[in-house]
Scaffold this motif. Structure first.
Motif, PDB file in Angstrom:
ATOM      1  N   ASP A 252       0.816  -1.211   0.000  1.00 47.84           N
ATOM      2  CA  ASP A 252       0.000   0.000   0.000  1.00 47.84           C
ATOM      3  C   ASP A 252       0.850   1.261   0.000  1.00 47.84           C
ATOM      4  O   ASP A 252       0.575   2.235   0.685  1.00 47.84           O
ATOM      5  CB  ASP A 252      -0.944   0.041   1.206  1.00 47.84           C
ATOM      6  CG  ASP A 252      -1.878  -1.147   1.237  1.00 47.84           C
ATOM      7  OD1 ASP A 252      -2.048  -1.727   2.317  1.00 47.84           O
ATOM      8  OD2 ASP A 252      -2.437  -1.496   0.184  1.00 47.84           O
ATOM      9  N   THR A 255      -0.522   4.922  -0.320  1.00 49.54           N
ATOM     10  CA  THR A 255      -1.438   5.501   0.651  1.00 49.54           C
ATOM     11  C   THR A 255      -0.666   6.069   1.843  1.00 49.54           C
ATOM     12  O   THR A 255      -0.155   5.324   2.669  1.00 49.54           O
ATOM     13  CB  THR A 255      -2.430   4.433   1.153  1.00 49.54           C
ATOM     14  OG1 THR A 255      -3.090   3.846   0.038  1.00 49.54           O
ATOM     15  CG2 THR A 255      -3.465   5.053   2.079  1.00 49.54           C
ATOM     16  N   LYS A 302     -15.812  -3.301   7.610  1.00 47.88           N
ATOM     17  CA  LYS A 302     -16.708  -2.603   6.682  1.00 47.88           C
ATOM     18  C   LYS A 302     -18.171  -2.693   7.119  1.00 47.88           C
ATOM     19  O   LYS A 302     -18.943  -1.750   6.906  1.00 47.88           O
ATOM     20  CB  LYS A 302     -16.529  -3.156   5.269  1.00 47.88           C
ATOM     21  CG  LYS A 302     -15.197  -2.802   4.641  1.00 47.88           C
ATOM     22  CD  LYS A 302     -15.098  -3.292   3.213  1.00 47.88           C
ATOM     23  CE  LYS A 302     -13.770  -2.891   2.592  1.00 47.88           C
ATOM     24  NZ  LYS A 302     -13.654  -3.354   1.181  1.00 47.88           N
ATOM     25  N   ARG A 323      -1.841  -5.211  10.170  1.00 51.22           N
ATOM     26  CA  ARG A 323      -3.285  -5.193   9.931  1.00 51.22           C
ATOM     27  C   ARG A 323      -3.894  -3.827  10.215  1.00 51.22           C
ATOM     28  O   ARG A 323      -4.861  -3.415   9.558  1.00 51.22           O
ATOM     29  CB  ARG A 323      -3.968  -6.266  10.782  1.00 51.22           C
ATOM     30  CG  ARG A 323      -3.806  -7.683  10.243  1.00 51.22           C
ATOM     31  CD  ARG A 323      -4.343  -8.710  11.208  1.00 51.22           C
ATOM     32  NE  ARG A 323      -3.491  -8.820  12.380  1.00 51.22           N
ATOM     33  CZ  ARG A 323      -3.774  -9.587  13.432  1.00 51.22           C
ATOM     34  NH1 ARG A 323      -4.897 -10.294  13.464  1.00 51.22           N
ATOM     35  NH2 ARG A 323      -2.947  -9.657  14.458  1.00 51.22           N
ATOM     36  N   LYS A 326      -3.625  -1.796   7.110  1.00 54.22           N
ATOM     37  CA  LYS A 326      -4.629  -2.171   6.126  1.00 54.22           C
ATOM     38  C   LYS A 326      -6.008  -1.672   6.543  1.00 54.22           C
ATOM     39  O   LYS A 326      -6.814  -1.233   5.708  1.00 54.22           O
ATOM     40  CB  LYS A 326      -4.657  -3.684   5.941  1.00 54.22           C
ATOM     41  CG  LYS A 326      -5.628  -4.114   4.846  1.00 54.22           C
ATOM     42  CD  LYS A 326      -5.462  -5.568   4.479  1.00 54.22           C
ATOM     43  CE  LYS A 326      -6.375  -5.928   3.315  1.00 54.22           C
ATOM     44  NZ  LYS A 326      -6.260  -7.325   2.904  1.00 54.22           N
ATOM     45  N   ALA A 327      -6.296  -1.713   7.853  1.00 55.64           N
ATOM     46  CA  ALA A 327      -7.580  -1.219   8.346  1.00 55.64           C
ATOM     47  C   ALA A 327      -7.757   0.258   8.030  1.00 55.64           C
ATOM     48  O   ALA A 327      -8.834   0.702   7.611  1.00 55.64           O
ATOM     49  CB  ALA A 327      -7.677  -1.449   9.853  1.00 55.64           C
ATOM     50  N   GLN A 330      -8.693   0.864   4.443  1.00 49.35           N
ATOM     51  CA  GLN A 330     -10.124   0.622   4.235  1.00 49.35           C
ATOM     52  C   GLN A 330     -10.968   1.763   4.799  1.00 49.35           C
ATOM     53  O   GLN A 330     -11.908   2.243   4.160  1.00 49.35           O
ATOM     54  CB  GLN A 330     -10.537  -0.691   4.911  1.00 49.35           C
ATOM     55  CG  GLN A 330      -9.961  -1.943   4.287  1.00 49.35           C
ATOM     56  CD  GLN A 330     -10.467  -3.212   4.967  1.00 49.35           C
ATOM     57  OE1 GLN A 330     -11.464  -3.188   5.689  1.00 49.35           O
ATOM     58  NE2 GLN A 330      -9.786  -4.316   4.730  1.00 49.35           N
ATOM     59  N   LEU A 331     -10.633   2.214   6.000  1.00 53.28           N
ATOM     60  CA  LEU A 331     -11.419   3.252   6.656  1.00 53.28           C
ATOM     61  C   LEU A 331     -11.344   4.587   5.925  1.00 53.28           C
ATOM     62  O   LEU A 331     -12.332   5.328   5.849  1.00 53.28           O
ATOM     63  CB  LEU A 331     -10.948   3.418   8.105  1.00 53.28           C
ATOM     64  CG  LEU A 331     -11.291   2.261   9.046  1.00 53.28           C
ATOM     65  CD1 LEU A 331     -10.525   2.385  10.359  1.00 53.28           C
ATOM     66  CD2 LEU A 331     -12.796   2.208   9.302  1.00 53.28           C
ATOM     67  N   GLU A 333     -11.072   4.969   2.793  1.00 51.82           N
ATOM     68  CA  GLU A 333     -11.935   4.874   1.620  1.00 51.82           C
ATOM     69  C   GLU A 333     -13.395   5.100   2.005  1.00 51.82           C
ATOM     70  O   GLU A 333     -14.155   5.728   1.265  1.00 51.82           O
ATOM     71  CB  GLU A 333     -11.773   3.510   0.961  1.00 51.82           C
ATOM     72  CG  GLU A 333     -10.415   3.274   0.316  1.00 51.82           C
ATOM     73  CD  GLU A 333     -10.294   1.881  -0.275  1.00 51.82           C
ATOM     74  OE1 GLU A 333     -11.237   1.080  -0.083  1.00 51.82           O
ATOM     75  OE2 GLU A 333      -9.271   1.592  -0.920  1.00 51.82           O
ATOM     76  N   LEU A 334     -13.786   4.592   3.188  1.00 51.39           N
ATOM     77  CA  LEU A 334     -15.161   4.707   3.641  1.00 51.39           C
ATOM     78  C   LEU A 334     -15.447   6.058   4.294  1.00 51.39           C
ATOM     79  O   LEU A 334     -16.554   6.604   4.172  1.00 51.39           O
ATOM     80  CB  LEU A 334     -15.477   3.584   4.637  1.00 51.39           C
ATOM     81  CG  LEU A 334     -15.390   2.154   4.106  1.00 51.39           C
ATOM     82  CD1 LEU A 334     -15.453   1.153   5.257  1.00 51.39           C
ATOM     83  CD2 LEU A 334     -16.518   1.885   3.112  1.00 51.39           C
TER      84      LEU A 334
END
Length: 357
Positions: A252, A255, A302, A323, A326-327, A330-331, A333-334
């Motif tokens: 990643d 990011t 999610k 992890r 990675k979390a 994801q967050l 993006e949301l």
């Protein structure tokens, strides 16, 4: 030192003084001074390898000691490369120990590896393994691979005399949570010793020419059943054509993340419980957690994002910091307008006696 030091191996038919001289002339680089690196360094040093290089940027921690048996309690907090060098010198003062107190990176990999005959991968993450592989292909150096998972391990030799490379086993880098390392998933203390010694044996065979090197073969070890399996690997000739390193070998990498060191996080906790999100598994959280943390496993994130308190910056923690990164990806993006902070090193670097149940 008297030649009597190595007499038990120089009297071996097929090894002899010639094999011992080859060891003395060899230069071996060990990337990682942890669970795998410790047995590798200990035995190569004891057996008389002339020059050992150690690459590691970590320090000794208490949780290392159940498997990294070169270190002692009074070394906690010391740089592993320096602690290892001191211990190895006490074991064999004839060995030249070269320390590289740094991470292996795109910037320094070729420069460091160039001076060695054999490279031993004693790391625990995919990005560094791909970096080692590509640098060894470019420099035409063999490297000995080892990996751990719970009660299991695997060993192979890559890029040996035109044989398969690591990319022949894993053509593309898996995701950051595809195979958890021992920091995330745990490992039985004895297993790194077994795999590390097998790696040391392969290095000895490469250097001296004795026996059959594990080139084109992946050796699989199951500690619970004491069984070994061999899996043949095929060479993809395209994997030998690498001419330059990639620009990055990070997960990643595109990011950008805001992060906080574990020690700074502890200071923050002492001044008031921060808005903390723990993304480890239920089992990990039950075993040990920080008081006041909100627990949502990564796989459920999610679906449960509405449970997160967004009124303050969200500090995200896992076992080692992989992890949680990675979390956050994801967050973000949301919830692109919310603030998330990764706790570097995760629970492994937290003073659990002060903060955790």
């Amino acid at each position: 030192m008297s030649n009597n030091r190595y007499v038990r191996q120089t009297i071996l038919p097929g090894f002899g003084n010639d094999g011992q001289q080859k060891l003395k002339s060899a230069k071996v680089l060990v990337v990682g001074a942890g669970g795998l690196g410790v047995p590798v360094l200990t035995y190569l040093n004891a057996m008389g390898v002339g020059t050992l290089g150690i690459v590691d940027a970590d320090v000794v921690s208490l949780s290392n000691l159940h498997r990294q048996v070169l270190y002692t309690e009074n070394m906690v907090g010391q740089a592993k490369v320096l602690a290892a060098k001191n211990q190895l010198h006490l074991q064999n003062s004839d060995t030249e120990i070269l320390v590289h107190h740094t991470f292996l990176t795109v910037i320094n990999a070729l420069e460091i590896i160039r001076d060695y005959d054999v490279v031993i991968d004693a790391t625990d993450n995919f990005p560094t393994r791909y970096l080692i592989n590509d640098a060894c292909v470019i420099l035409k150096k063999p490297f000995v691979y080892g990996a751990l998972h719970s009660f299991e391990g695997q060993v192979s030799v890559f890029n040996y005399k035109g044989g398969p490379t690591y990319r022949c086993l894993f053509p593309e880098m898996p995701g950051p949570d595809a195979v958890p390392n021992c920091n995330e998933h745990g490992v039985l203390g004895i297993v790194p010793g077994i795999i590390g010694n097998l790696q040391a044996l392969e290095a000895i065979k490469i250097i001296t020419g004795i026996g059959e090197v594990l080139s084109g073969v992946l050796l699989l070890f199951d500690g619970l059943s004491q069984r070994y399996q061999r899996m043949n690997l095929k060479l993809n000739p395209e994997n030998l054509s690498i001419e330059q390193l990639a620009t990055t070998y990070e997960f990643d990498c595109e990011t950008p993340l805001t992060s906080i060191d574990a020690k700074d996080f502890q200071k923050l906790y002492d001044s008031g419980i921060p808005n903390l999100l723990d993304v480890r598994t239920d089992k990990e959280f039950t075993r040990q957690h920080i008081d006041g943390a909100k627990h949502i496993p990564l796989g459920e994130l999610k679906d449960r994002v509405g449970e997160i308190n967004l009124d303050a910056p969200v500090y995200v923690i896992c076992q080692s910091g992989i992890r949680s990164k990675k979390a956050i990806v994801q967050l973000k993006e949301l919830l692109p307008s919310s603030e998330f902070v990764n706790v570097l090193g995760g629970m492994n670097h937290i003073d659990v006696y002060a903060l955790a149940h």
